[in-house]
Design a protein around this motif. Structure first.
Motif, mmCIF file in Angstrom:
data_model
loop_
_atom_site.group_PDB
_atom_site.id
_atom_site.type_symbol
_atom_site.label_atom_id
_atom_site.label_comp_id
_atom_site.label_asym_id
_atom_site.label_seq_id
_atom_site.Cartn_x
_atom_site.Cartn_y
_atom_site.Cartn_z
ATOM 1 N N SER A 69 0.870 -1.177 0.000
ATOM 2 C CA SER A 69 0.000 0.000 0.000
ATOM 3 C C SER A 69 0.909 1.229 0.000
ATOM 4 O O SER A 69 1.755 1.378 0.884
ATOM 5 N N GLY A 133 -3.352 -7.783 -0.473
ATOM 6 C CA GLY A 133 -3.910 -6.462 -0.768
ATOM 7 C C GLY A 133 -4.347 -6.344 -2.217
ATOM 8 O O GLY A 133 -5.356 -5.710 -2.525
ATOM 9 N N TYR A 134 -3.599 -6.978 -3.117
ATOM 10 C CA TYR A 134 -3.843 -6.864 -4.557
ATOM 11 C C TYR A 134 -5.235 -7.375 -4.945
ATOM 12 O O TYR A 134 -5.986 -6.714 -5.664
ATOM 13 N N GLN A 137 -8.438 -5.349 -3.593
ATOM 14 C CA GLN A 137 -8.775 -4.035 -4.174
ATOM 15 C C GLN A 137 -9.230 -4.116 -5.623
ATOM 16 O O GLN A 137 -9.682 -3.123 -6.169
ATOM 17 N N CYS A 151 -9.696 -9.933 -9.167
ATOM 18 C CA CYS A 151 -10.689 -10.342 -8.158
ATOM 19 C C CYS A 151 -11.825 -11.136 -8.797
ATOM 20 O O CYS A 151 -12.519 -11.884 -8.106
ATOM 21 N N GLY A 185 -10.954 -3.698 -0.808
ATOM 22 C CA GLY A 185 -9.556 -3.284 -0.670
ATOM 23 C C GLY A 185 -9.162 -3.067 0.782
ATOM 24 O O GLY A 185 -9.460 -3.889 1.661
ATOM 25 N N TYR A 362 -16.236 -4.255 -6.209
ATOM 26 C CA TYR A 362 -15.508 -3.557 -7.268
ATOM 27 C C TYR A 362 -16.506 -3.135 -8.333
ATOM 28 O O TYR A 362 -17.214 -3.970 -8.895
ATOM 29 N N LEU A 405 -8.391 1.689 -6.101
ATOM 30 C CA LEU A 405 -7.794 1.487 -4.771
ATOM 31 C C LEU A 405 -6.340 1.011 -4.863
ATOM 32 O O LEU A 405 -5.621 1.047 -3.874
ATOM 33 N N ALA A 406 -5.906 0.572 -6.035
ATOM 34 C CA ALA A 406 -4.517 0.098 -6.169
ATOM 35 C C ALA A 406 -3.529 1.186 -5.763
ATOM 36 O O ALA A 406 -2.553 0.923 -5.083
ATOM 37 N N TRP A 442 -11.009 2.260 5.523
ATOM 38 C CA TRP A 442 -10.211 3.115 4.639
ATOM 39 C C TRP A 442 -9.756 4.345 5.416
ATOM 40 O O TRP A 442 -10.456 4.816 6.307
#
Ligand SMILES: Cc1cc2nc3c(=O)[nH]c(=O)nc-3n(C[C@H](O)[C@H](O)[C@H](O)COP(=O)(O)OP(=O)(O)OC[C@H]3O[C@@H](n4cnc5c(N)ncnc54)[C@H](O)[C@@H]3O)c2cc1C
Length: 446
Positions: A69, A133-134, A137, A151, A185, A362, A405-406, A442
């Protein structure tokens, strides 16, 4: 299971705490935010123990896997920080074309293991980014314009909930939490201990094309790129990067690099997919023009990593847009005129128009993706460079449909990252699965 794992937890002030805290962040710019305790989990029991500890002590929980992140979203004052980087087990079923992998698994490591057995997954473009994390998000990976954000290839997850319950979630089991896990994410409200993945046959050919243009051609190139966005073959990922790293652009002068991979069944198809890129109206003025070259995935990883040097301090920000080139160019010129030294760069990605996506959190993407990455080494330059991504994206915000969000920078610039409808549903699902707000959310939202 109530106590924290022996030898693998560090309270603030303990010997080893600060190095454990710094090791959770890939970026050399480690924010001054201090969890109360860092728990280095190796299995699900450790996760359950940490959650029970957090509940008993009324603490909030944050989680990291690869620590990529940009904003180090997992570093929160007073938190129980679960470091999941050691939970990286992987099993691949080549017949069923499925894999089960822990969140600490590096995307590039997974890609290499699959490559060796003739399989493929849309892992991210950089070494070190972990699937934890990848995948939560979205996941913009190799061939994602064809197979979708990664995803969409997550068919189930093993998670531990706020109450410390270990559950499997998919379309039939806890469907709301499964829906949330694909797009929430850094605001996801459970701990993922494993992802169940759908795999693909390895594409026979990975072709590449490469052009570099002088910066004076920015208007022509971005106007052309915007005009063809709906026509670029979906197997081609047209990334346009403004960078000061091209030697023959002139000393300290930025250049515009167009480096595009394409996955295809045959070399002839890959070459055909690139045809449009060779029709750029200023192609005869290119500093470098390589319309087609075969390139292994491992070499692509090496090439991409030249823009993300590991020993630098970073900030990032981004936007999705459907705006016209005429609307975007004033902002782009401001970006190019102020582009900091390498490895800072400006990324333009031709992404859409996108097909109908699965029903998942997403839900926000547009035709063009713009992202800014500032990278520098000296902490004394923080003031000079750190706000470059945020301020430029803020000044173009009226042209944005939202953000990815990436590359989020929500703590500094709250922005929309899912549809309003999906944000309302995320809040409802969170209230159901995490009613006490055990998990940090977030760092900012609209
Ligand atoms: C150099 C670089 C290159 C990148 N390239 C790409 C790219 O090509 N495509 C792309 O889509 N993105 C890319 N990204 C963005 C990256 O995918 C996100 O930052 C992602 O969150 C990183 O995952 P991580 O596990 O390494 O990060 P972390 O910082 O560990 O995780 C980010 C957040 O996800 C949540 N999380 C992580 N693990 C878990 C878990 N096990 N359970 C519950 N929640 C969890 C936490 O809220 C955490 O704060 C890149 C980032 C960098 C720094």
């Amino acid at each position: 299971m109530g106590s924290l794992p022996e030898g693998r937890h560090f309270f603030h002030g303990d010997d080893g705490y600060e190095s454990a805290r710094q090791a959770t962040v890939w970026n050399q710019r480690v924010p001054d935010r201090y969890p109360d305790v860092i728990v280095q989990a190796v299995d699900t029991d450790d996760v359950v123990a940490a959650l029970r500890y957090a509940k008993a002590n009324n603490k909030q929980v944050s989680i990291k896997s690869g620590g990529h992140s940009w904003a180090a979203s997992h570093l929160r004052d007073g938190a129980v920080l679960l470091d999941m980087s050691r939970v990286d087990q992987t099993s691949i079923d080549t017949d069923a074309m499925t894999a089960v992998a822990g969140p600490g698994k590096g995307g590039s490591a997974l890609a290499a293991e699959l490559d060796a057995v003739g399989l493929f997954f849309p892992a991210g473009h950089c070494k070190g980014v972990c699937i934890g994390g990848y995948l939560l998000q979205g996941g913009y990976g190799w061939n994602s314009r064809v197979v979708g954000p990664a995803c969409e290839s997550v068919v189930g997850l093993d998670v531990v909930t706020a109450d410390g319950d270990t559950i499997y979630i998919d379309a039939d089991h806890h469907p709301d939490l499964y829906w949330a896990a694909r797009g929430a994410g850094p605001g996801f409200f459970a701990v993922v201990t494993a992802f169940h993945l759908k795999l693909y046959p390895k594409p026979a050919v990975l072709g590449s094309s490469f052009y570099a243009y002088p910066i004076e051609l920015a208007d022509e190139i971005f106007t052309w790129a915007r005009g063809i966005s709906a026509d670029v073959d979906r197997r081609v990922e047209l990334q346009i990067v403004a960078t000061r790293s091209v030697p023959n652009a002139g000393i300290d002068r930025p250049a515009i690099v167009m480096a595009s991979p394409a996955f295809a069944d045959t070399e002839a198809e890959a070459k055909k997919a690139f045809t449009l890129l060779d029709q750029c109206p200023v192609v005869d003025k290119a500093l470098i023009a390589v319309p087609y070259a075969p390139m292994a995935l491992a070499d692509w990883y090496t090439a991409v990593m030249s823009n993300y040097l590991e020993d630098h301090r970073y900030t990032a920000d981004n936007m999705w847009t459907n705006a016209s080139a005429a609307e975007l160019m004033p902002g782009i010129h401001r970006i190019l005129d102020t582009l900091p030294p390498h490895p800072a760069h400006f990324l333009w990605l031709n992404w859409g128009p996108s097909p109908q996506r699965q029903d998942m959190a997403y839900s926000l993407e547009s035709e063009i993706y713009l992202a800014l990455y500032a990278g520098w080494m000296d902490p004394q330059d923080d003031e000079k460079y750190s706000d470059w991504p945020r301020s430029n994206m803020a000044s173009m915000a009226s042209l944005a449909t939202g953000i990815q969000l990436a590359d989020e920078n929500l703590g500094r610039r709250p922005a929309k990252f899912v549809t309003d409808e999906n944000m309302a549903r995320l809040d409802r699902v969170r209230a159901q699965y995490d009613p006490d707000g055990r998990f940090h959310s977030w760092m900012g939202r609209l």
